[in-house]
Design an enzyme around this catalytic site. Structure first.
Site, PDB file in Angstrom:
ATOM      1  N   LEU A 233     -33.907  21.039   6.975  1.00 28.34           N
ATOM      2  CA  LEU A 233     -33.854  20.439   5.635  1.00 28.34           C
ATOM      3  C   LEU A 233     -35.134  19.672   5.339  1.00 28.34           C
ATOM      4  O   LEU A 233     -35.844  19.277   6.255  1.00 28.34           O
ATOM      5  CB  LEU A 233     -32.644  19.505   5.576  1.00 28.34           C
ATOM      6  CG  LEU A 233     -31.312  20.232   5.801  1.00 28.34           C
ATOM      7  CD1 LEU A 233     -30.242  19.289   6.303  1.00 28.34           C
ATOM      8  CD2 LEU A 233     -30.882  20.927   4.511  1.00 28.34           C
ATOM      9  N   PRO A 234     -35.403  19.420   4.049  1.00 30.06           N
ATOM     10  CA  PRO A 234     -36.699  18.813   3.711  1.00 30.06           C
ATOM     11  C   PRO A 234     -36.917  17.399   4.255  1.00 30.06           C
ATOM     12  O   PRO A 234     -37.929  17.144   4.900  1.00 30.06           O
ATOM     13  CB  PRO A 234     -36.704  18.824   2.179  1.00 30.06           C
ATOM     14  CG  PRO A 234     -35.700  19.861   1.777  1.00 30.06           C
ATOM     15  CD  PRO A 234     -34.662  19.873   2.850  1.00 30.06           C
TER      16      PRO A 234
ATOM     17  N   THR B 129     -38.167  17.950   9.900  1.00 34.03           N
ATOM     18  CA  THR B 129     -39.087  16.884  10.319  1.00 34.03           C
ATOM     19  C   THR B 129     -38.616  15.592   9.656  1.00 34.03           C
ATOM     20  O   THR B 129     -38.753  15.426   8.438  1.00 34.03           O
ATOM     21  CB  THR B 129     -40.535  17.198   9.895  1.00 34.03           C
ATOM     22  OG1 THR B 129     -40.881  18.477  10.410  1.00 34.03           O
ATOM     23  CG2 THR B 129     -41.487  16.152  10.429  1.00 34.03           C
TER      24      THR B 129
ATOM     25  N   LYS C  51     -43.273  15.414  16.889  1.00 31.87           N
ATOM     26  CA  LYS C  51     -43.548  16.180  15.666  1.00 31.87           C
ATOM     27  C   LYS C  51     -44.421  15.389  14.672  1.00 31.87           C
ATOM     28  O   LYS C  51     -45.389  15.913  14.126  1.00 31.87           O
ATOM     29  CB  LYS C  51     -42.215  16.579  15.021  1.00 31.87           C
ATOM     30  CG  LYS C  51     -42.330  17.263  13.695  1.00 31.87           C
ATOM     31  CD  LYS C  51     -43.090  18.568  13.786  1.00 31.87           C
ATOM     32  CE  LYS C  51     -43.338  19.147  12.403  1.00 31.87           C
ATOM     33  NZ  LYS C  51     -44.214  20.302  12.445  1.00 31.87           N
TER      34      LYS C  51
ATOM     35  N   LYS D  65     -44.875  13.744   3.107  1.00 31.16           N
ATOM     36  CA  LYS D  65     -43.683  13.093   3.677  1.00 31.16           C
ATOM     37  C   LYS D  65     -43.876  12.810   5.171  1.00 31.16           C
ATOM     38  O   LYS D  65     -43.629  11.703   5.652  1.00 31.16           O
ATOM     39  CB  LYS D  65     -42.479  14.006   3.453  1.00 31.16           C
ATOM     40  CG  LYS D  65     -41.201  13.522   4.057  1.00 31.16           C
ATOM     41  CD  LYS D  65     -40.430  14.443   4.970  1.00 31.16           C
ATOM     42  CE  LYS D  65     -40.875  15.783   5.306  1.00 31.16           C
ATOM     43  NZ  LYS D  65     -40.117  16.522   6.297  1.00 31.16           N
TER      44      LYS D  65
HETATM   45  P1  NAD Z   1     -37.983  24.180   1.987  1.00 29.33           P
HETATM   46  O1  NAD Z   1     -37.971  23.170   0.905  1.00 29.33           O
HETATM   47  O2  NAD Z   1     -38.616  25.511   1.767  1.00 29.33           O
HETATM   48  O3  NAD Z   1     -36.450  24.463   2.469  1.00 29.33           O
HETATM   49  C1  NAD Z   1     -35.449  23.494   2.545  1.00 29.33           C
HETATM   50  C2  NAD Z   1     -34.133  24.162   2.208  1.00 29.33           C
HETATM   51  O4  NAD Z   1     -33.093  23.171   2.327  1.00 29.33           O
HETATM   52  C3  NAD Z   1     -34.054  24.699   0.776  1.00 29.33           C
HETATM   53  O5  NAD Z   1     -33.624  26.042   0.771  1.00 29.33           O
HETATM   54  C4  NAD Z   1     -33.038  23.784   0.103  1.00 29.33           C
HETATM   55  O6  NAD Z   1     -32.280  24.435  -0.909  1.00 29.33           O
HETATM   56  C5  NAD Z   1     -32.173  23.394   1.283  1.00 29.33           C
HETATM   57  N1  NAD Z   1     -31.387  22.199   1.028  1.00 29.33           N
HETATM   58  C6  NAD Z   1     -31.776  21.033   0.456  1.00 29.33           C
HETATM   59  N2  NAD Z   1     -30.735  20.172   0.389  1.00 29.33           N
HETATM   60  C7  NAD Z   1     -29.687  20.821   0.933  1.00 29.33           C
HETATM   61  C8  NAD Z   1     -28.320  20.460   1.143  1.00 29.33           C
HETATM   62  N3  NAD Z   1     -27.846  19.261   0.766  1.00 29.33           N
HETATM   63  N4  NAD Z   1     -27.500  21.372   1.708  1.00 29.33           N
HETATM   64  C9  NAD Z   1     -27.976  22.591   2.073  1.00 29.33           C
HETATM   65  N5  NAD Z   1     -29.239  22.988   1.904  1.00 29.33           N
HETATM   66  C10 NAD Z   1     -30.088  22.107   1.335  1.00 29.33           C
HETATM   67  O7  NAD Z   1     -38.631  23.470   3.258  1.00 29.33           O
HETATM   68  P2  NAD Z   1     -39.254  24.150   4.570  1.00 29.33           P
HETATM   69  O8  NAD Z   1     -40.690  24.435   4.346  1.00 29.33           O
HETATM   70  O9  NAD Z   1     -38.331  25.222   5.034  1.00 29.33           O
HETATM   71  O10 NAD Z   1     -39.200  22.905   5.579  1.00 29.33           O
HETATM   72  C11 NAD Z   1     -37.974  22.427   6.121  1.00 29.33           C
HETATM   73  C12 NAD Z   1     -38.291  21.340   7.137  1.00 29.33           C
HETATM   74  O11 NAD Z   1     -39.155  21.887   8.156  1.00 29.33           O
HETATM   75  C13 NAD Z   1     -39.042  20.147   6.558  1.00 29.33           C
HETATM   76  O12 NAD Z   1     -38.571  18.972   7.151  1.00 29.33           O
HETATM   77  C14 NAD Z   1     -40.486  20.414   6.926  1.00 29.33           C
HETATM   78  O13 NAD Z   1     -41.249  19.226   6.997  1.00 29.33           O
HETATM   79  C15 NAD Z   1     -40.327  21.114   8.258  1.00 29.33           C
HETATM   80  N6  NAD Z   1     -41.409  22.049   8.610  1.00 29.33           N
HETATM   81  C16 NAD Z   1     -41.952  22.896   7.692  1.00 29.33           C
HETATM   82  C17 NAD Z   1     -42.962  23.771   8.076  1.00 29.33           C
HETATM   83  C18 NAD Z   1     -43.589  24.716   7.095  1.00 29.33           C
HETATM   84  O14 NAD Z   1     -44.650  25.285   7.403  1.00 29.33           O
HETATM   85  N7  NAD Z   1     -42.994  24.953   5.923  1.00 29.33           N
HETATM   86  C19 NAD Z   1     -43.409  23.791   9.400  1.00 29.33           C
HETATM   87  C20 NAD Z   1     -42.803  22.958  10.335  1.00 29.33           C
HETATM   88  C21 NAD Z   1     -41.790  22.087   9.928  1.00 29.33           C
END
Ligand code: NAD
Length: 326
Positions: A92-93, A123, A198, A273
């Site tokens: 999740l975000p 994260t 992380k 963030k």
């Molecule tokens: P994203 O915004 O693409 O995906 C997050 C998903 O969570 C979305 O599909 C959203 O609809 C869902 N969501 C939000 N609230 C929700 C709820 N209450 N119930 C169910 N689903 C819900 O984000 P991302 O890029 O996939 O990143 C996710 C996490 O991973 C973050 O914490 C980010 O910092 C970390 N991260 C991202 C990357 C990257 O390259 N994108 C790399 C490493 C770590």
């Protein structure tokens, strides 16, 4: 005191034994996945590819439909996932989303079964992970923080690195599951230490991406093409993951956000963030992080000026915007 210690030790042995038995029983059970965005959708897809039965939930029905087409079962809420699964992964975000999914109305903890392993790969900050672990413990469940390194290409290729915080036996119990989505699993220590690893990694990543971007932009302004400068950096002391694998200059890498108008990948709002999490954690322990602070400010400026949804490597373009104005 001695009696108390002996009792605690025996309880720990019993708890670990019970967990081991439950883990053995759950190895064929469905895995829950909550949060199917840029990262989660690919991680869930890899679990399906490796033959796991999957129950998915996201607030966006389209995200679930794509995985349902490939064999996943759709849940109606996080509570519904908890009802159907005893191993649940969340991606999740932010901290607020994690709290909502676990502790909110219809959250995972409202229906969680005793012994369920809750694996959060979002994260978030170490304190939130520790709070979630305490809340989970009151329901007889186990919460581990297991954030990942490696961006969307690594999530797609199942080559993520997991940094895990939790009890050693439980970390061992989830290792195979994590290796369905990644190639490295590090046990960092108790709950919260995965998050520490992380946010420190991402602070370093932000600093190096900004450093590389300003270097390549300076080289260009001084008459040296970024392509040649990159080649030189990559066999010299200035090389980094950003220069070798995730180059911010459009066209210098394959299938990178830079070559796709910085769409997809790791959004600027997310690295902002993460830098905020590093800053508040640094403040808590009075640790000086001057470059982390500056990186946070640069990414916050970008986030507030139209870059929020662009990949974080767009900092290269951001420097060029300044060039054009001056
Ligand atoms: P994203 O915004 O693409 O995906 C997050 C998903 O969570 C979305 O599909 C959203 O609809 C869902 N969501 C939000 N609230 C929700 C709820 N209450 N119930 C169910 N689903 C819900 O984000 P991302 O890029 O996939 O990143 C996710 C996490 O991973 C973050 O914490 C980010 O910092 C970390 N991260 C991202 C990357 C990257 O390259 N994108 C790399 C490493 C770590």
């Amino acid at each position: 005191m001695l009696i108390k210690n002996v009792l605690q030790f025996r309880y720990k042995l019993y708890f670990n034994l019970v967990n081991k038995i439950q883990v053995r029983n759950t190895s064929q059970s469905s895995v829950g996945f909550i949060g199917l965005g840029n990262m989660g959708s690919n991680m869930a897809q890899n679990l399906l590819n490796k033959g796991h039965r999957l129950v998915v939930y996201d607030v966006y029905p389209e995200a679930m439909a794509a995985l349902a087409d490939k064999g996943a079962l759709i849940a109606h809420s996080p509570a519904d996932v908890a009802n159907k699964c005893d191993r649940i992964i969340s991606m999740l975000p932010t901290c607020a989303h994690v709290r909502q999914v676990y502790c909110g109305d219809n959250g995972v903890l409202s229906q969680v079964k005793t012994g369920t392993l809750l694996i959060d790969s979002s994260t978030i900050d170490p304190q939130t992970s520790q709070q979630m672990a305490s809340e989970a413990q009151t329901k007889g469940a186990v919460f581990l923080d297991a954030p990942v390194s490696g961006a969307v290409p690594a999530a797609r290729a199942a080559t993520l690195t997991f940094m895990v915080g939790g009890n050693a036996i439980e970390v061992e119990a989830i290792k195979d599951l994590l290796l369905s989505m990644g190639k490295n699993v590090f046990h960092c220590g108790p709950v919260g230490t995965g998050a520490v690893a992380k946010i420190c990694n991402n602070m370093m990543l932000a600093i190096s991406m900004i450093g590389l971007s300003e270097t390549l932009n300076l080289a260009k302004n001084l008459g040296l093409e970024p392509q040649l400068m990159t080649k030189i950096l990559n066999v010299s002391s200035g090389r980094s993951w950003s220069s070798e694998v995730y180059n911010p200059v459009p066209g210098l890498g394959q299938n990178l956000p830079a070559g796709n108008e910085y769409k997809g990948g790791f959004m600027t709002q997310l690295i902002t963030k993460d830098l905020g999490l590093a800053q508040s954690s640094a403040t808590r322990v009075n640790s000086p992080t001057p470059l982390g602070t500056l990186s946070h400010q640069i990414y916050r400026l970008m986030k507030n000026n139209g870059y929020s949804d662009k990949d974080f490597s767009s900092v290269y373009k951001f420097f060029q915007d300044f060039d054009q104005k001056s």
